[in-house]
Every structure is written in C-alpha cells, then in structure tokens.
Design a protein around this motif. Structure first.
Motif, PDB file in Angstrom:
ATOM      1  N   MET A 142       0.840  -1.200   0.000  1.00 45.63           N
ATOM      2  CA  MET A 142       0.000   0.000   0.000  1.00 45.63           C
ATOM      3  C   MET A 142       0.874   1.249   0.000  1.00 45.63           C
ATOM      4  O   MET A 142       0.632   2.195  -0.741  1.00 45.63           O
ATOM      5  CB  MET A 142      -0.912   0.017   1.240  1.00 45.63           C
ATOM      6  N   SER A 195       1.070   3.476  -3.202  1.00 48.20           N
ATOM      7  CA  SER A 195       0.455   4.806  -3.130  1.00 48.20           C
ATOM      8  C   SER A 195       1.470   5.893  -3.469  1.00 48.20           C
ATOM      9  O   SER A 195       1.163   6.841  -4.191  1.00 48.20           O
ATOM     10  CB  SER A 195      -0.100   5.059  -1.723  1.00 48.20           C
ATOM     11  N   ARG A 204       1.234   8.490  -6.502  1.00 46.55           N
ATOM     12  CA  ARG A 204       1.201   9.921  -6.179  1.00 46.55           C
ATOM     13  C   ARG A 204       2.249  10.681  -7.001  1.00 46.55           C
ATOM     14  O   ARG A 204       1.991  11.751  -7.529  1.00 46.55           O
ATOM     15  CB  ARG A 204       1.470  10.069  -4.683  1.00 46.55           C
ATOM     16  N   ARG A 211      -0.776   0.568  -7.347  1.00 46.03           N
ATOM     17  CA  ARG A 211      -0.404   1.755  -8.110  1.00 46.03           C
ATOM     18  C   ARG A 211      -1.380   1.970  -9.263  1.00 46.03           C
ATOM     19  O   ARG A 211      -1.899   3.070  -9.466  1.00 46.03           O
ATOM     20  CB  ARG A 211       1.025   1.597  -8.638  1.00 46.03           C
ATOM     21  N   GLN A 227      -4.914   3.022  -8.163  1.00 44.67           N
ATOM     22  CA  GLN A 227      -4.997   4.409  -7.688  1.00 44.67           C
ATOM     23  C   GLN A 227      -4.851   5.405  -8.831  1.00 44.67           C
ATOM     24  O   GLN A 227      -5.500   6.449  -8.824  1.00 44.67           O
ATOM     25  CB  GLN A 227      -3.927   4.660  -6.616  1.00 44.67           C
ATOM     26  N   TYR A 286      -6.991   8.777  -9.736  1.00 45.19           N
ATOM     27  CA  TYR A 286      -6.457  10.149  -9.663  1.00 45.19           C
ATOM     28  C   TYR A 286      -7.100  11.047 -10.701  1.00 45.19           C
ATOM     29  O   TYR A 286      -7.336  12.223 -10.465  1.00 45.19           O
ATOM     30  CB  TYR A 286      -4.928  10.131  -9.855  1.00 45.19           C
ATOM     31  N   THR A 300      -7.520  11.840  -0.786  1.00 43.75           N
ATOM     32  CA  THR A 300      -6.723  10.629  -0.993  1.00 43.75           C
ATOM     33  C   THR A 300      -7.312   9.455  -0.207  1.00 43.75           C
ATOM     34  O   THR A 300      -7.516   8.369  -0.743  1.00 43.75           O
ATOM     35  CB  THR A 300      -5.270  10.870  -0.548  1.00 43.75           C
ATOM     36  N   VAL A 328      -8.052   6.043  -2.159  1.00 40.22           N
ATOM     37  CA  VAL A 328      -7.640   4.769  -1.577  1.00 40.22           C
ATOM     38  C   VAL A 328      -8.850   3.847  -1.430  1.00 40.22           C
ATOM     39  O   VAL A 328      -8.804   2.676  -1.812  1.00 40.22           O
ATOM     40  CB  VAL A 328      -6.938   5.001  -0.225  1.00 40.22           C
TER      41      VAL A 328
END
Lengths: 334, 556
Positions: free
Chosen positions: A125, A129, A133, A221, A224, A228, A247, A252
């Motif tokens: 995680m 993440s 990001r 990844r 997420q 985004y 987030t 998440v």
C-alpha cells in the motif's frame, strides 16, 4: 443477498467434493503405480506376503483395489467421505489423529500469514500509493524497478541465502552485543523456535511477504492511478476538500476492490510459499506437515490437509466477494 | 552424525521437487538440535543440557517398531539391551545380561542382573523381555522389527498366511514364541529353529529391548513416551517439534553420561547446520554444498571427528537375466577395475567415504580389507577383461538404476563417466522413486545401486541376508545369486561351536563371494561429526556411525 450466499456455499461444497475426488484418484493411482507405502516400510528387507498384509492393514491400505492400476477405489473414497461427514478426519500412518496434527500446525501457519499480510499491506500500500502519487518521477521509477527486482528473486533463494549466509554472523553478533536472550538475538535465529513463536517468525514472514508484494504493489499503483484522474476525484477537490481527505476517502477506498481481492489470494499464495518457507526455516506448520506427508505417502494426511485448506480458501473467497459490497455501493448481490 | 542418513533397512526417501532448494532440504538433518540460548525458565545454570537434532520423520519411539537411525539413537539412552557394543571393536559385551550361555548354539540360556527397574518402577525381568519379543513377533501387530525373530522357534506359527490378493488364508495360531521360555524371574531359555552362533550378538539391537507391562497395556502412549530401563527417561515429546529426556535418579548400572538433560530439536529435512554454526546445537554435519567451507574453517575443523562406518554401497547385476554380458564374471571384473573409486569419492563426496575392497566392512568382527582382488583401479586390466568377456556392443547402452537422491545420482554419474572413459561403454542413469519395489519385482535390466547397513555387528549379517536364499533355481531375490559352497559355509558358521569359529566360517563364505564376484563393492561411508565447544569426548560407533551419547562429556 441470502440466496447468493447459499448458492455460493453449495458451489463451494461441490468444488471441495471435486478436489477431494481428484486428490483421491491421484493418490490412489500413485499407490497403484508406485507400489504401496507399506513396501517402503520394509526398505531393503523383502517382506513375506503376510508381513506385507499386516502393514497394509495397519496403514489402512488393505483394500485389494490398491493393487489394481486404474481402479478408482471408490469404496475407500466413500468410507472417507462418511468419516469426514461425522467430523472424523482419520489418523496418520502412525495413528495420530489428524485433528491433533492440525492443532499443532495451524497456529504456526496462521502466525506466518499474519506477518505476511501485514508486510503486504504496509509495503504494498505504502510504496504503491507513493508511486501513484509521484507517477513518472524518479521515485516512481525506482519503486517500479524494485518491484521487478523482487519478482526476480524467488522466495526459496531469498530464504536459503538468508539462512545459510546471514543468520549465523547476525546471531553471533547479536548475542555478543545484546546477550543471548535478547530480542535481536532471537530475531535472527537460523531456525524457528517453539519457545518464541512470534519473534522467530518475523524474518521468514517478512521475506515471504516481500517476495509476494511486488505484483500487489503494482496493482495498488494502477488502481490508484485510475482514480487520480477520475471525475469524482476532481469533483471532490473542487468542493475544496483537503488533499489528505480526498486521498483517503476518494482514492484509496475506491481503489480498494482489487486490493481486497489480492488479499484473498494472499492465502493461496502464501500457502504455496509456506511449504517452502516452513521447509527451509523448519517451522512446524501446514506446509511442513503437507511436505512430510507427501514424502511418506501418508495419503490420509495429504487428503485431509488439502481438504481443510480448500474449505478455508473457498470460505475466504466468499468473504472477499462479500467485502466488495461494503467497499463499492454499486455492487449488489440480489 | 552422517552426511547421509543410514538407511537401516529403510530407504532415505528421496525428494519430489527438483529445484535448487531441494539439495538443501535433502540433506538429512543429522545429530543435534535445541534452543541453545533459551531453555525453560532459565535453569541453564545448574543443569547440564545437551542439544541435539533429530530428523522429523521419526514417528515412533516404540523399540519394537523403531528401525531408523534417528529413533535408534534416541532409544539407545532410554533403554538398555541385554548386550551393548564396544565402540572401539563393535564386539558385544553383557550389560543387562548377567550371562548368556549355550552349548549347541540352538538353546540359549540368558540370565538377567538382579534389581534392575524400568523408569516406572516395574522390574526388568525375563518376562519383560519375553513380553516385548512376543509383541514384535506377532504378525498382525505389523512391527518394523518383526522379522528379527525369524530364527526363534514358534515364529512361523505367529505369522498367519495370505494369498496373492491379500486375503488372509491362515490366521496366526499362536500369540507367543514357543521358543522363549521363562525359567524363573531372571532366567529365560531361548530355542532357535536352527543353530546360530551369532544370536547373542543380535541381542543389543533395538528390537530386542524389554517392555514394561504398562507399555503393552497402552501401546499408543508407549509410542510417544516409552517406558525404558536406560539411564534417561523421556519427559516430553512434542512430535514434530522437540523431544526432551532427563536423567533417571534410580538408575543402577554404570554407563551414565555426566549431563542431566538431552534436548532434541526436530528438523524437517532442512539442514540443521546453520543452527549448529550459531551455537544452538552441540553436534552437527554440514550439507554437501557447505562441505568445503566447513572443512576449510580452522576453528570448525579443529572440532571434527571422522570415522569409517559399516555402511556399504555396492553395484549389483540382475544375474537372474541370463545370457547378458553381466553373466560373465570377466565383464563384472572389467566394470569393477574400470572404476577409480578414490577419484570419484574425492570429486563427489570428498572425505565422506573410503573405497571398499571387501564385501564385509573391516570395522565389523570378521570383516577385513582387501578380500576383493578386482576392486582396484586398473584400466588396462579392465580392458583386457572386457575383451575376454567378448566386449560391449558400441550401439548398446548400459542402464544404471538407483533411487532418487541428488548425492547418489552425482556419484553414479561419475561411475558411468568412468565406464565410458575407460571401457567405451555408454550408460544411462535411471533414478526412480520406486527403486525398492522394482528391485524386489526383478524389473532391472542393467547395473543397479545397492546399499547395506548391518543390523548387528557380525560379518554374517553382510552375507546371509544379502546373498543366501536356499533356492538353487532362482537364486536370491535381489540378484539371482546362488552358490552351494556359499550356503554351506554360512550353515557351517551358524553351527560353529563358538563365535570365533563361526566368524572364520563366515569369512569362508566371503571368500566364495570373492571368487564368484556377483556384486561390486564401491565404498564405505565415513561418519563425520562436528561438535561444539560445550562437549568433549566424541566417540563414534564404527558400526552405526552415531555419536555414543553415553560417552559424550559435557564441559560447559
């Protein structure tokens, strides 16, 4: 919802039955082709017919169908099913009840699973993440490269290298520096110790978790990244919600569906890894038990262990499917 | 202990998977184990504890059912036999027995020392031995040591018979050996079916240990917590994890070591070597891939003991298949002389074996080196012998059968390479999981690996069980060998007036083998043991290769 669960449970039962049958046929065929485990009992000694028969009776292999290649031996299979239905899982070749063997092995494997899952969640995680990001930046590339490197290292190589090269100097150093009963000294013990079940499992669990977490990390990844750029995230931001809140609640949580599935699979995955891990690190767990029994051609233990494992796996998969509904309001089981 | 487990009549099962890791699992977890730094409640200060390793496939501690190196090793300190073996000469001497007498080698009178007890207080008397032997000999109990009682009168009546389909045709007629009679509390009379001078030598083996009443009454409990008459008693066995034993306070005989507790940690086929290196174990042996490193380490190799054992590896031929090249003794001689045994040992298992030059281990009473005149490497003589045998067709391949095991596969590959190099014989290795079943079924067509580890230290045990059959037509099961002179010499040995005369007769039987050359001796394993600085006085039994736990000294 209820009808869905009932359907799934029935399907699960059918699956277990099929697994049992397949396993039974395979082990039966193995006995028919390989010769009886009872023969291995004598090794170099050539037994008389009556000696062999006595051992076959002792091992529960005296049904004549075991001497006829191709015979599916459905009689013994039915007997086993009836026993299982009564909650009697039989004994190993030496007459120890399977339940007793399991009671000894299950806690150790569960401990290993706990450590592996925590490792997965934290490393997967976190790094997943972070990579999402800072996508496209050096940190993202280096995380992705690391995950490929981890993939390239099979778990047994890691464990064997760790055990034969690192444990001895580390233990020696830790004992000299912190004393022989100190936490670091126990942490690096070359083998699992029954007196310190948690602490001696940390490193093997970490290594096993590490090897499994690479695909998981990439999954996190990717999931997420999809979110985004999603519209609901833009909407949330435009409402002026803080970055952290967006987030946590919009990215998440929404990208957790594939992640939960993966945690379900960790069971199946960790189990195959557990056979190796428990073998190398000398942990008396389910994998170790299975390994030993396969070597001894101890059919009733192999079948019993695999049956229980398939029940657990199917149960976990069901729970995973039900967890979807909690994570994604659009999923309904009606 | 040993770099490869001594298969006491039971094969060290080879492994299923084929990966780099397997080599590591495959190394037998030998000798010692324990949780060095953390025994229960820190009583380390006052108590002297020895930490050893145990293979996890030990699944019983019942003496009647124990025939693998590891559980025999445990039972050696938990039980006392009528005789024990001197580790230097392997010769038996009376221990629980006051005397063992016979006038004709057929009827034996055994007197037991007074006042000995089991750990539960029961007396060790004639009845306790009879109890155990009857239990082992009774066929339906399916005990691993059942066949050791074949020589005692009344054995056959306890077996029953089955036909080929495994249906019982005759039920056992008796539950007790008619040849074992209790004369008084401490005296028993044992009658054999035929004279056998080596009977008293057998009596130190695990299968002949006594059994307490309480043990027979609850056999299941007795498999995990045997009630012994030896210096140690089992405290607890968490099967698959750990086994602990502590010294008995009420033990009366003399052979007692100076430590109070033994703690065996069980290993699941993974090597216990790192644990030994980390100081958690007192005895250890490195796996093959750590071998060089361990021997080159000056500190480790200063604590190493090497001893030749009686574990023989030899090459056999299916003499039951007639009109093949190996029917001809010249061909077998050629094969034997084309093998550079020392070189193979040096490359595959350095210092872990010695070349064999006899069929009986020289470490055993009656064994001597150099009885085999064609066991020396001589490629020129080998070529000449092959010529005499009519050569080997260049298009034919010699199959070499063996069990599945990484080390022996490498070993026999080296042998095959030498045959190709020195005789031009092409070969093919055929490792198989069911080696034993196939050998008993006489399915081989080519050379095959055999291994023999004696059950008791007497040269007869290398000869009669392996080559005698009494069947001139078919010969013995494994090789199809038969020789009337050989059988005669064995019989003469059995009937000899005393053990020394018997040994001489058995040596004559070995001479017959040397003349017939049915099999090719290859090597005897060495037992190689590394020990920690907490222990001293490591005595290796040349017969079993195990460390003598009763002689081991704890020095702290």
């Amino acid at each position: 919802m209820v009808s869905y669960v009932v359907r799934r449970v029935l399907l699960g039962l059918l699956t277990v039955l099929l697994v049992l049958l397949l396993l039974h046929l395979l082990t039966t065929l193995a006995i028919q082709l390989n010769g009886n485990p009872a023969l291995a009992f004598f090794g170099d000694h050539v037994p008389s017919a009556s000696q062999l028969h006595a051992v076959e009776v002792r091992y529960g292999l005296d049904d004549p169908c075991y001497d006829q290649p191709g015979n599916p031996c459905l009689g013994p299979f039915w007997e086993r099913l009836v026993q299982y239905a009564h909650g009697d899982f039989g004994t190993d070749l030496q007459g120890r009840p399977l339940t007793e063997l399991m009671a000894q092995a299950v806690p150790n494997t569960l401990r290993l699973f706990v450590i592996v899952t925590i490792t997965w969640l934290i490393i997967g995680m976190l790094l997943g993440s972070v990579a999402a990001r800072f996508r496209g930046r050096p940190i993202d590339h280096s995380i992705r490269l690391t995950s490929v490197l981890i993939d390239a290292f099979p778990v047994f190589v890691m464990l064997v290298v760790y055990r034969f090269i690192f444990t001895v100097p580390l233990t020696t150093w830790a004992r000299r520096t912190f004393g022989s009963d100190s936490i670091p000294a126990l942490l690096f013990k070359p083998s699992y110790s029954n007196d310190h079940p948690w602490i001696t499992l940390i490193v093997p669990g970490l290594l096993l978790g590490l090897t499994g977490c690479a695909p998981f990390l990439r999954l996190v990844r990717a999931a997420q990244l999809e979110n985004y750029n999603a519209e609901h995230v833009r909407t949330a931001r435009s409402k002026g919600l803080s970055n952290g809140h967006v987030t946590a609640y919009h990215i998440v949580r929404n990208s957790s569906v594939p992640v939960v599935t993966a945690v379900g699979f960790v069971f199946a995955d960790a189990l195959s890894g557990a056979v190796i891990t428990e073998g190398v690190m000398n942990i008396r767990g389910m994998g170790n038990l299975l390994w030993q029994s396969v070597q001894k051609s101890d059919v009733s233990v192999v079948v019993g262990v695999v049956t229980i494992l398939s029940v657990v796996t199917i149960g976990v998969m069901l729970l995973v499917d039900l967890a979807y509904a909690a994570l994604d309001p659009r999923i309904r089981y009606d | 202990m040993l770099h490869r487990r001594l298969p006491l009549r039971r094969p060290a099962k080879a492994l299923l998977a084929a990966s780099a890791a397997v080599a590591l699992f495959a190394t037998a977890a030998c000798s010692s184990g324990g949780s060095g730094s953390n025994s229960d409640s820190g009583s380390e200060g006052s108590e002297k504890v020895i930490h050893l390793a145990l293979g996890q496939d030990v699944d019983t501690l019942l003496p009647m059912d124990s025939n693998v190196g590891d559980n025999i090793g445990v039972l050696d300190v938990v039980f006392d036999g009528l005789v024990r073996y001197d580790p230097k000469t392997t010769k038996p001497y009376n221990y629980v027995a006051q005397s063992i007498d016979t006038s004709d080698n057929k009827v034996w009178t055994i007197k037991i020392k007074k006042g000995l007890t089991f750990s539960n207080g029961e007396p060790v008397d004639a009845a306790s031995f009879a109890r155990s032997w009857n239990y082992s000999a009774y066929g339906p109990n399916a005990m691993a040591n059942n066949y050791y009682f074949e020589r005692i009168e009344g054995y056959d009546a306890m077996q029953g018979e089955t036909d080929d389909d495994g249906n019982v045709t005759v039920k056992p007629k008796a539950k007790e050996l008619s040849g074992v009679k209790i004369v008084d509390d401490l005296t028993m009379k044992v009658t054999l079916t035929a004279p056998f001078a080596g009977f008293s030598t057998m009596l130190g083996y695990t299968g002949f240990f006594p059994a307490a009443k309480a043990c027979i009454a609850d056999i299941k409990a007795c498999t995990t917590k045997p009630i012994g008459n030896g210096p140690f008693k089992i405290d607890n066995w968490n099967q698959g994890v750990e086994l602990t034993a502590s010294k008995r306070k009420d033990y009366k005989l003399s052979e007692v070591p100076n430590y109070d507790k033994i703690d065996w940690k069980e290993y699941a086929g993974s090597s216990s070597w790192p644990d030994f290196q980390a100081g958690d174990l007192d005895l250890g042996a490195p796996p093959p891939e750590q071998w060089q490193q361990a021997n080159n380490d000056p500190d480790l190799s200063s604590r190493k003991v090497t001893k030749e054992t009686a574990d023989l590896t030899y090459l056999g031929f299916p003499l039951y298949r007639k009109n093949r090249p190996w029917d001809n003794i010249e061909f077998r001689k050629a094969i034997s002389m084309a093998i550079d045994r020392q070189k193979i040992i040096d490359t595959v298992v350095p210092s872990q074996s010695v070349p064999a030059t006899s069929w009986v281990a020289p470490t055993i009473p009656g064994g001597k080196a150099d009885t085999c005149e064609w066991c020396k490497f001589d490629p020129a003589a080998a070529k000449a012998a092959l010529q005499k045998a009519g050569g080997w067709p260049s298009d034919k391949v010699l199959n070499i059968y063996l069990g599945k095991d990484d080390t022996s596969e490498a070993y026999f590959k080296a042998i095959g390479d030498q045959l190709t190099l020195n005789l031009g014989i092409k070969y093919k290795l055929i490792p198989s999981e069911d080696f034993f079943a196939e050998r008993s079924a006489r399915k081989f067509d080519g050379a095959y690996r055999n291994n023999w580890f004696p059950d008791y230290p007497l040269n007869e045990n290398f000869l009669a069980p392996v080559y005698a059959s009494g069947d001139p037509k078919n010969g013995n099961t494994n090789f199809g060998y038969y020789d009337a002179d050989f059988e005669k010499a064995i019989k003469a040995g059995d009937q000899a007036p005393d053990i020394d005369a018997a040994i001489a007769k058995y040596q004559e039987a070995e001479q017959v083998l040397a003349k017939d050359f049915p099999t090719i001796p290859l090597d005897f394993s060495n037992s190689i043991t590394f020990y920690s600085d907490r222990v001293d006085n490591i005595v290796i039994n040349p017969f079993s290769g195990a460390t003598e736990l009763r002689q081991l000294k704890y020095v702290g």
